[in-house]
Scaffold this active site. Structure first.
Site, short mmCIF file in Angstrom:
data_model
loop_
_atom_site.label_atom_id
_atom_site.label_comp_id
_atom_site.label_asym_id
_atom_site.label_seq_id
_atom_site.Cartn_x
_atom_site.Cartn_y
_atom_site.Cartn_z
N LYS A 3 4.32 -4.85 -14.64
CA LYS A 3 3.76 -6.13 -14.20
C LYS A 3 2.29 -6.22 -14.59
CE LYS A 3 2.97 -4.41 -9.45
NZ LYS A 3 1.57 -4.72 -9.18
N ASP A 59 3.87 0.58 -7.51
CA ASP A 59 2.67 1.10 -8.19
C ASP A 59 2.24 2.51 -7.76
OD1 ASP A 59 2.89 -1.46 -9.12
OD2 ASP A 59 0.88 -2.11 -8.57
N CYS A 109 -1.52 -4.94 -4.05
CA CYS A 109 -0.24 -5.20 -4.71
C CYS A 109 0.92 -5.32 -3.73
CB CYS A 109 0.04 -4.13 -5.76
SG CYS A 109 -1.10 -4.31 -7.15
#
Ligand code: TIU
Length: 221
Positions: free
Chosen positions: A131, A26, A164
């Protein structure tokens, strides 16, 4: 078979590089730039910038060894059909996923803010996992792709440590992957939570995995 030993906590870890992938979680403008999702949640995105240079060094070394690289992006479909209502409505209107921002709609696939920052951009041929959740294994084909390639070890980098990254490490551990976290290649919006998340991963003899740093990985590679 190239087996190397990486200095780590709670113990050194031996990995076969042919069975190892680098995971970059990310590194999106929505988390690292002003006006993105991270700032909307009340955070200072500049706190994540220290990860960029060490991730660049590790990506280069991993690419030089032709190892597998996986990038992930958190985000949702433009119609928000993959976004749970609870994830949408927990914050006030005007500060929600899908709302307009200076980098397009917040955390929406295809918008500028959803993109990975230029400094660590994926190369053609590298896997990019989109995701809908925090954990990169949730509702994605990540596990299937890793198994197909015979990957058992994950060098884990990216943002944020306590959200995350830690959930993905936990997901990896449950699925039988060794998660090896590079602490300087990972950051939280809160240094205390960064350290706490790392402490939990390596506690109890490495209950979720290992914690190392880019220097130790580069030495081993
Ligand atoms: N809020 C926060 O720290 N992180 C996220 O929402 N997503 C990721 O960590 N990528």
């Amino acid at each position: 078979m190239a087996t190397v030993n990486i200095q780590a906590e709670p113990s050194p870890v031996e990995i076969n590089l042919d069975k190892t992938a680098l995971v970059v979680i990310d590194m999106q403008k929505d988390f690292l730039k002003r006006g993105g999702y991270g700032e909307l949640l009340g955070n200072n995105p500049d706190l994540l910038a220290r990860t960029i240079a060490p991730i660049q060094a590790v990506i280069k070394a991993v690419r030089d060894r032709a190892m597998f690289v996986v990038h992930t992006r958190e985000g949702h479909l433009p119609d928000l059909s993959d976004c749970p209502a609870t994830k949408l409505t927990r914050w006030p209107e005007g500060r929600r996923i899908g709302d307009p921002g200076p980098m397009g709609r917040i955390l929406i696939r295809g918008e500028e803010g959803h993109g990975i920052i230029d400094e660590v951009a994926p190369l053609p041929g590298e896997l990019v996992i989109d995701k809908p959740g925090k954990n990169a294994f949730y509702n994605t084909n990540l596990e299937a792709v890793l198994r197909e390639r015979g990957i058992v070890n994950l060098l884990v980098t990216g943002v944020t440590t306590d959200v995350c990254c830690s959930t993905t490490v936990s997901g990896a551990n449950d699925r039988g992957f060794n998660a090896i976290v590079l602490a300087d290649c990972m950051a939280s919006y809160d240094p205390t939570r960064h350290q706490a998340a790392l402490d939990i991963i390596k506690a109890q003899g490495g209950i979720f995995g290992w914690v190392t740093d880019s220097k130790s990985v580069l030495e081993a590679l």
